[in-house]
Design a protein around this motif. Structure first.
Motif, PDB file in Angstrom:
ATOM      1  N   ARG A 186       0.833  -1.209   0.000  1.00  0.00           N
ATOM      2  CA  ARG A 186       0.000   0.000   0.000  1.00  0.00           C
ATOM      3  C   ARG A 186       0.869   1.261   0.000  1.00  0.00           C
ATOM      4  O   ARG A 186       0.622   2.197  -0.768  1.00  0.00           O
ATOM      5  CB  ARG A 186      -0.913   0.002   1.229  1.00  0.00           C
ATOM      6  N   ARG A 228      -8.572  -8.452  -6.196  1.00  0.00           N
ATOM      7  CA  ARG A 228      -9.641  -7.491  -5.905  1.00  0.00           C
ATOM      8  C   ARG A 228      -9.192  -6.542  -4.782  1.00  0.00           C
ATOM      9  O   ARG A 228      -9.361  -5.322  -4.885  1.00  0.00           O
ATOM     10  CB  ARG A 228     -10.902  -8.245  -5.516  1.00  0.00           C
ATOM     11  N   ARG A 229      -8.610  -7.106  -3.742  1.00  0.00           N
ATOM     12  CA  ARG A 229      -8.104  -6.290  -2.633  1.00  0.00           C
ATOM     13  C   ARG A 229      -6.987  -5.364  -3.110  1.00  0.00           C
ATOM     14  O   ARG A 229      -6.921  -4.190  -2.714  1.00  0.00           O
ATOM     15  CB  ARG A 229      -7.592  -7.201  -1.514  1.00  0.00           C
ATOM     16  N   LEU A 231      -6.490  -4.047  -6.123  1.00  0.00           N
ATOM     17  CA  LEU A 231      -6.989  -2.930  -6.920  1.00  0.00           C
ATOM     18  C   LEU A 231      -7.679  -1.883  -6.060  1.00  0.00           C
ATOM     19  O   LEU A 231      -7.726  -0.699  -6.423  1.00  0.00           O
ATOM     20  CB  LEU A 231      -7.928  -3.450  -8.011  1.00  0.00           C
ATOM     21  N   GLU A 232      -8.194  -2.305  -4.928  1.00  0.00           N
ATOM     22  CA  GLU A 232      -8.838  -1.362  -4.013  1.00  0.00           C
ATOM     23  C   GLU A 232      -7.824  -0.571  -3.188  1.00  0.00           C
ATOM     24  O   GLU A 232      -8.167   0.466  -2.606  1.00  0.00           O
ATOM     25  CB  GLU A 232      -9.790  -2.118  -3.080  1.00  0.00           C
ATOM     26  N   LEU A 233      -6.575  -1.036  -3.133  1.00  0.00           N
ATOM     27  CA  LEU A 233      -5.550  -0.301  -2.378  1.00  0.00           C
ATOM     28  C   LEU A 233      -5.324   1.087  -2.974  1.00  0.00           C
ATOM     29  O   LEU A 233      -5.061   2.046  -2.244  1.00  0.00           O
ATOM     30  CB  LEU A 233      -4.224  -1.070  -2.374  1.00  0.00           C
ATOM     31  N   TYR A 234      -5.392   1.163  -4.299  1.00  0.00           N
ATOM     32  CA  TYR A 234      -5.252   2.465  -4.971  1.00  0.00           C
ATOM     33  C   TYR A 234      -6.124   2.399  -6.214  1.00  0.00           C
ATOM     34  O   TYR A 234      -5.755   1.769  -7.212  1.00  0.00           O
ATOM     35  CB  TYR A 234      -3.801   2.755  -5.334  1.00  0.00           C
ATOM     36  N   ASP A 235      -7.257   3.040  -6.176  1.00  0.00           N
ATOM     37  CA  ASP A 235      -8.242   2.942  -7.247  1.00  0.00           C
ATOM     38  C   ASP A 235      -7.897   3.927  -8.348  1.00  0.00           C
ATOM     39  O   ASP A 235      -8.281   5.093  -8.306  1.00  0.00           O
ATOM     40  CB  ASP A 235      -9.649   3.218  -6.695  1.00  0.00           C
ATOM     41  N   ARG A 266      -8.589  -3.172 -15.926  1.00  0.00           N
ATOM     42  CA  ARG A 266      -7.383  -2.934 -15.134  1.00  0.00           C
ATOM     43  C   ARG A 266      -6.259  -3.921 -15.513  1.00  0.00           C
ATOM     44  O   ARG A 266      -5.334  -4.136 -14.740  1.00  0.00           O
ATOM     45  CB  ARG A 266      -7.716  -3.052 -13.640  1.00  0.00           C
TER      46      ARG A 266
END
Length: 360
Positions: A186, A228-229, A231-235, A266
């Protein structure tokens, strides 16, 4: 889909650029500066040298694989700041010469792992092989020595100088959990993605190879839920995935076609290859043909066609066929065959959808 071919540089690859140019539908190389140590800033003169070599052969340098991440970044040490700054400057330089995608990974110590570089297949060809029981009992130091002894060319991720640091690296990772690795990733993304956005570059993390823990080291890029996790760290569209069907396919539980449909926008870069997985967990790399392994390559190409994939692709590892003397997994012949198989599948989907058989 834009087809590319991995090239390790003059003097470090058995395949000339002029041969790559002759593979139908192949317009660019996937490259790196393999002699620049992880964490160091890439010299502009070296970048321009590769750009010139490729352009003289009529090829582009849009995709870099890899700009390696220093272990201090993965470990979250205070010294990571220096290496992150070097990474940012390298991104800026690559963006300035037209690079569009940077592939990288976040695997502790080892970029990939096999136990045999030339395992024989039934047809007489050889390929990269992973034997589970050997890993369970293996001394990683001896394994590195063996990998290098069996290759006359530098093996990225298995450089001889790593032998000098393995003991300290394993000591450093004692107590490092997957959650620690997630947090350090992250931090890295928060630092580099804004630079990538300004530089017009899409960062594309590679799955762990194989997609499970080895030697007790944490690994997190292993499955659909973890991507999935991630890609959610930095959208951001600039924070993406190198979807490697071979790495992920070593675990039959991974549904790669589902990943393509979920993460399609992505995925700026696709590695498409096959692998045969045995009941005991061993696996061997095969031809790209669907029937030769356990990965549904035809279904994967169809899924990319269905989402209107316009990113870059390459045929990943190939077998060693026709007595070719080459870097393990990276000869000309089988990867060239792989490209033609992938284009054949793509063209069939074009015809089925009513489009032209050949498009650019």
């Amino acid at each position: 889909m834009k087809m590319t071919f991995r090239w390790f540089g003059e003097g470090n690859d058995t395949v000339p650029l002029s041969y790559i140019k002759q593979i139908p539908g192949t317009d660019g190389i996937v490259w790196s500066l393999h002699d620049v140590a992880a964490g160091e800033e890439w010299p502009m003169e070296r970048i321009l040298e590769v750009k010139s070599q490729a352009e003289q052969a009529g090829l582009h340098i849009d995709v870099v694989e890899s700009v390696n991440v220093h272990e201090d970044i993965k470990l979250g040490l205070p010294s990571r700041e220096r290496y992150v700054e070097n990474y940012k400057r390298t991104i800026e330089k690559l963006g300035s010469v037209g690079v569009k995608v940077i592939c990288y990974n976040f695997m502790p110590i080892f970029d990939w792992l096999r136990t045999d570089l030339h395992k024989a297949l039934e047809d007489g060809s050889t390929a990269l092989f992973y034997e589970s029981s050997r890993i369970a009992d293996a001394d990683p130091f001896r394994l590195v020595e063996e990998i290098n002894k069996n290759s006359s060319l530098t093996m990225p991720g298995w450089e001889p100088e790593r032998l000098q640091h393995l003991t300290k690296l394993f000591e450093a990772y004692q107590g490092v959990t997957e959650e620690h690795l997630w947090e350090n990733l992250r931090y890295f993304l928060n630092e580099i993605i804004p630079v990538a956005e300004r530089s017009g570059i899409r960062m594309a993390i590679h799955p762990d190879d194989p997609p499970w823990s080895v030697f007790g080291l944490p690994r997190i890029m292993t499955c659909q839920e973890n991507f999935r996790r991630f890609l959610e760290l930095y959208d951001s569209p600039n924070n993406g995935i190198t979807l490697c069907s071979g790495s992920l396919g070593a675990n039959p539980a991974n549904d790669i076609i589902s990943m393509i449909h979920e993460f399609g926008d992505r995925i700026p870069f696709a590695h498409i290859r096959n692998v045969r997985v045995y009941e005991n967990g061993d696996f061997i790399e095969t031809s790209h043909r669907t029937q030769d392994g356990n990965v549904d390559i035809a279904g994967i190409v169809r899924a990319y066609h269905e989402i209107g994939f316009t990113g870059y692709a390459r045929p990943d590892h190939g077998r060693h066929i026709w007595d070719e003397q080459c870097r393990p997994g990276y000869g000309l012949y089988d990867r060239g065959l792989g490209i033609m198989y992938l284009w054949g599948l793509w063209d069939a989907n074009e015809l089925h959808s009513g489009k032209k058989a050949i498009s650019k």
